[in-house]
Each structure stands twice: as structure tokens, then as C-alpha cells.
Design a protein around this motif. Structure first.
Motif, PDB file in Angstrom:
ATOM      1  N   UNK A   1       0.871  -1.169   0.000  1.00 44.68           N
ATOM      2  CA  UNK A   1       0.000   0.000   0.000  1.00 44.68           C
ATOM      3  C   UNK A   1       0.910   1.221   0.000  1.00 44.68           C
ATOM      4  N   UNK A   2       0.690   2.120  -0.946  1.00 40.76           N
ATOM      5  CA  UNK A   2       1.540   3.302  -1.066  1.00 40.76           C
ATOM      6  C   UNK A   2       0.659   4.538  -1.192  1.00 40.76           C
ATOM      7  N   UNK A   3       0.954   5.553  -0.360  1.00 39.66           N
ATOM      8  CA  UNK A   3       0.278   6.845  -0.451  1.00 39.66           C
ATOM      9  C   UNK A   3       1.260   7.851  -1.037  1.00 39.66           C
ATOM     10  N   UNK A   4       0.766   8.708  -1.924  1.00 38.59           N
ATOM     11  CA  UNK A   4       1.599   9.778  -2.452  1.00 38.59           C
ATOM     12  C   UNK A   4       0.805  11.075  -2.432  1.00 38.59           C
ATOM     13  N   UNK A   5       1.332  12.108  -1.769  1.00 36.43           N
ATOM     14  CA  UNK A   5       2.510  12.073  -0.909  1.00 36.43           C
ATOM     15  C   UNK A   5       2.179  11.439   0.443  1.00 36.43           C
ATOM     16  N   UNK A   6       3.197  10.916   1.110  1.00 36.75           N
ATOM     17  CA  UNK A   6       3.008  10.266   2.411  1.00 36.75           C
ATOM     18  C   UNK A   6       2.671  11.297   3.486  1.00 36.75           C
ATOM     19  N   UNK A   7       3.306  12.469   3.410  1.00 34.03           N
ATOM     20  CA  UNK A   7       2.923  13.595   4.277  1.00 34.03           C
ATOM     21  C   UNK A   7       2.147  14.555   3.401  1.00 34.03           C
TER      22      UNK A   7
ATOM     23  N   UNK B   1      -4.280  13.512  -2.324  1.00 28.50           N
ATOM     24  CA  UNK B   1      -3.294  12.439  -2.422  1.00 28.50           C
ATOM     25  C   UNK B   1      -3.903  11.261  -3.173  1.00 28.50           C
ATOM     26  N   UNK B   2      -3.043  10.326  -3.507  1.00 31.86           N
ATOM     27  CA  UNK B   2      -3.519   9.103  -4.149  1.00 31.86           C
ATOM     28  C   UNK B   2      -3.008   7.899  -3.364  1.00 31.86           C
TER      29      UNK B   2
ATOM     30  N   UNK C   1      -0.564   7.399   6.566  1.00 30.20           N
ATOM     31  CA  UNK C   1      -0.438   8.690   5.884  1.00 30.20           C
ATOM     32  C   UNK C   1      -0.647   9.772   6.932  1.00 30.20           C
ATOM     33  N   UNK C   2       0.159  10.818   6.837  1.00 32.47           N
ATOM     34  CA  UNK C   2       0.082  11.938   7.759  1.00 32.47           C
ATOM     35  C   UNK C   2      -0.533  13.116   7.019  1.00 32.47           C
TER      36      UNK C   2
END
Length: 164
Positions: A44-50, A64-65, A155-156
Motif C-alpha cells: 500500500x503506497x500513499x503519495x505524498x506520504x505527508x 493524495x492518491x 499517511x500523515x
């Protein structure tokens, strides 16, 4: 009488939220029970993480995605959702209806094909209030052998407004 009950309920709710500990996770927190002991086979990847918000009209958007991928085998998702971090632990925010996975991530019948990335391009947080927080998206499913596996990532979302 009805108005008095509404006012008392509102004050009680505000008091409870004010007393919550909104300190962020350290990385050493216990996972939610439904994820404990499961192999982490879904990336699982969030972009951007912050994620910093922008304001459009009177609404804040944390744009974000989120992408998911499994390298080992096909996986059929049986549950997914998000937790919020407060009071020193992960608290379930929402488990989403499975039919939404196909619509938002582009899967077919909740099935992820091996090595195929699936992305929810507009997985945006939207609110009328500016406040940061931590979330953890999770996915649970069965691989091609029938084994239950999972994936999760934090995710922050900050309160650092980009367009002041």
C-alpha cells in the motif's frame, strides 16, 4: 426539552474530543486485531506520504492518491478501510463497501491481479476545518492458495496550509 438535550449532547461531545490525545504514532504501536498475525502481502503506497492541504473556497483538501499491489499472486479483497490514530492507538474510522473498491481502485470483482498496480487517484481528505492527523489504510484478502493476507500503510495529513 429537546433543545436542552441537543445542547448537552454537543457540549459532552466537544469535551470528549478536547480530552483526546492527538499525538501521532511512533511506529511501535500495536496493530489492530484484524491485522495481527496476517502476512503483509499487499503493498500500500500513499503519495505524498505527508499530505499538506490547500483551501478552495471554504473547504480544505488534502489531495493524495493511494495505490495497492501484490507481487506474490492474485488476491481477492474481502475488506478494506481506514483507521485514525488517537489516544495512543489505531481506531477504526470506516470499513468501506467492497463494491466501492472496483469503482475507486479499478479492480474487477475486488480481485487484484499479480504485479498489477491499482490506484485511487483522488483519495482526498476533505473538511471544512483545518486540522492534521494520522490515518492507516488497510486491505485484507485471500491469495491464490486461499491464505488470508493483508496490507496497510500510514499517511500523515498536516495542518500546514499551502495556499495561505
Amino acid at each position: 426539552m429537546r433543545v436542552l438535550i441537543v445542547i448537552i449532547s454537543a457540549v459532552f461531545s466537544i469535551t470528549l474530543n478536547a480530552q483526546r490525545d492527538w499525538t501521532g504514532p511512533t511506529g511501535n504501536e500495536t496493530l489492530p486485531n484484524k491485522l495481527e498475525g496476517l502476512e503483509r502481502a499487499i503493498e500500500v503506497i500513499h503519495f505524498p506520504k505527508q499530505n499538506d492541504p490547500i483551501k478552495i473556497d471554504n473547504t480544505y483538501y488534502w489531495k493524495h492518491m493511494t495505490s495497492i499491489l501484490c507481487k506474490q499472486s492474485d488476491i481477492t479483497i474481502s475488506e478494506y478501510g481506514a483507521y485514525l490514530f488517537y489516544d495512543g492507538k489505531w481506531n477504526l474510522r470506516k470499513s468501506y463497501p467492497l463494491k466501492e473498491l472496483d469503482k475507486t481502485f479499478g479492480t474487477k470483482k475486488q480481485k487484484m491481479k499479480q504485479a498489477e498496480p491499482y490506484t485511487w487517484v483522488k483519495n482526498w481528505r476533505v473538511d471544512n476545518n483545518l486540522f492534521g492527523g494520522w490515518a492507516m489504510w488497510y486491505f485484507i484478502g485471500k491469495d491464490s492458495t486461499g491464505k488470508t493476507v493483508c496490507g496497510y500503510e500510514t499517511i500523515n495529513t498536516t495542518n500546514n496550509l499551502l495556499n495561505k
